[in-house]
Scaffold this active site. Structure first.
Site, PDB file in Angstrom:
ATOM      1  N   ASP A  11      35.441  38.751  36.927  1.00 22.36           N
ATOM      2  CA  ASP A  11      34.301  37.937  36.520  1.00 22.36           C
ATOM      3  C   ASP A  11      34.455  37.782  35.009  1.00 22.36           C
ATOM      4  O   ASP A  11      34.149  38.697  34.253  1.00 22.36           O
ATOM      5  CB  ASP A  11      32.992  38.637  36.877  1.00 22.36           C
ATOM      6  CG  ASP A  11      31.765  37.819  36.507  1.00 22.36           C
ATOM      7  OD1 ASP A  11      31.889  36.595  36.328  1.00 22.36           O
ATOM      8  OD2 ASP A  11      30.684  38.416  36.381  1.00 22.36           O
ATOM      9  N   GLU A  71      36.802  33.957  38.927  1.00 20.93           N
ATOM     10  CA  GLU A  71      35.691  33.021  39.093  1.00 20.93           C
ATOM     11  C   GLU A  71      35.931  31.788  38.235  1.00 20.93           C
ATOM     12  O   GLU A  71      36.345  31.894  37.082  1.00 20.93           O
ATOM     13  CB  GLU A  71      34.369  33.671  38.695  1.00 20.93           C
ATOM     14  CG  GLU A  71      33.180  32.776  38.974  1.00 20.93           C
ATOM     15  CD  GLU A  71      31.854  33.444  38.692  1.00 20.93           C
ATOM     16  OE1 GLU A  71      30.945  33.288  39.516  1.00 20.93           O
ATOM     17  OE2 GLU A  71      31.728  34.114  37.652  1.00 20.93           O
ATOM     18  N   ASP A 145      28.235  42.333  36.514  1.00 22.29           N
ATOM     19  CA  ASP A 145      29.577  41.788  36.286  1.00 22.29           C
ATOM     20  C   ASP A 145      30.621  42.528  37.127  1.00 22.29           C
ATOM     21  O   ASP A 145      31.549  41.925  37.652  1.00 22.29           O
ATOM     22  CB  ASP A 145      29.942  41.878  34.801  1.00 22.29           C
ATOM     23  CG  ASP A 145      28.872  41.262  33.928  1.00 22.29           C
ATOM     24  OD1 ASP A 145      28.917  40.042  33.716  1.00 22.29           O
ATOM     25  OD2 ASP A 145      27.981  42.004  33.470  1.00 22.29           O
TER      26      ASP A 145
END
Length: 167
Positions: A11, A71, A145
């Site tokens: 992330d 991501e 996260d």
């Protein structure tokens, strides 16, 4: 029996970067590592970028993953933050490529659907489903996260068959 594959999920961020490594053997995923890498707001952006990159390299060298799941960048508001996160993504993609990892990117709705079955799931929904999928108790110590990084790795694990990876 299939060979295990190690997937590193990220992330991306420069303030906080979620990172996780899972190992998939057959249909079973095991969490090997997860963390939230944080940088100091007192450091310059270059120092923060360097810290994130060196931490990422440490994980690559320790766990020798085969594939990176990242991501996709999605920002509607703060363009400066989006540019900085894009620069972090660029460094991570470069490092993954130089370490010969296969690379896949997923949008937030794709991750939510893969982990919860619902494209508009909340952070709480993700936090509830990740431990269930992995059959582990994670307690309250995981940051958003970090959980997102695990979810991204799990998303890639679920998509591997559809993309015919690892054959």
């Amino acid at each position: 029996m299939t060979n295990p594959v190690r997937i590193i999920g990220v992330d991306p961020g420069f303030d906080r970067l979620g990172i996780a490594v899972i190992e998939k053997t057959g249909n079973k995923e095991v969490l090997l590592f997860s963390a939230c890498i944080t940088t100091s707001k007192q450091d310059t952006f270059v120092e923060r970028l360097t810290h994130v990159a060196s931490s990422f390299i440490d994980v690559l060298q320790t766990y020798s993953p085969h594939e990176l799941a990242l991501e996709k960048l999605f920002f509607a508001k703060n363009q400066t933050t989006a540019i900085n996160v894009a620069e972090v993504r660029g460094v991570l993609l470069y490092l993954a490529h130089t370490h010969h990892l296969l690379i896949a990117e997923y949008s937030p709705p794709e991750i939510k659907v893969a982990v919860t079955g619902y494209g508009k799931a909340t952070k709480q929904d993700i936090a509830m489903m990740v431990p269930k999928i992995l059959s582990v108790n994670m307690g309250d110590k995981k940051m958003d996260d970090e959980l997102d990084a695990i979810a991204i790795a799990l998303t890639h694990s679920a998509h591997r068959k559809m993309k015919s990876w690892g054959k």
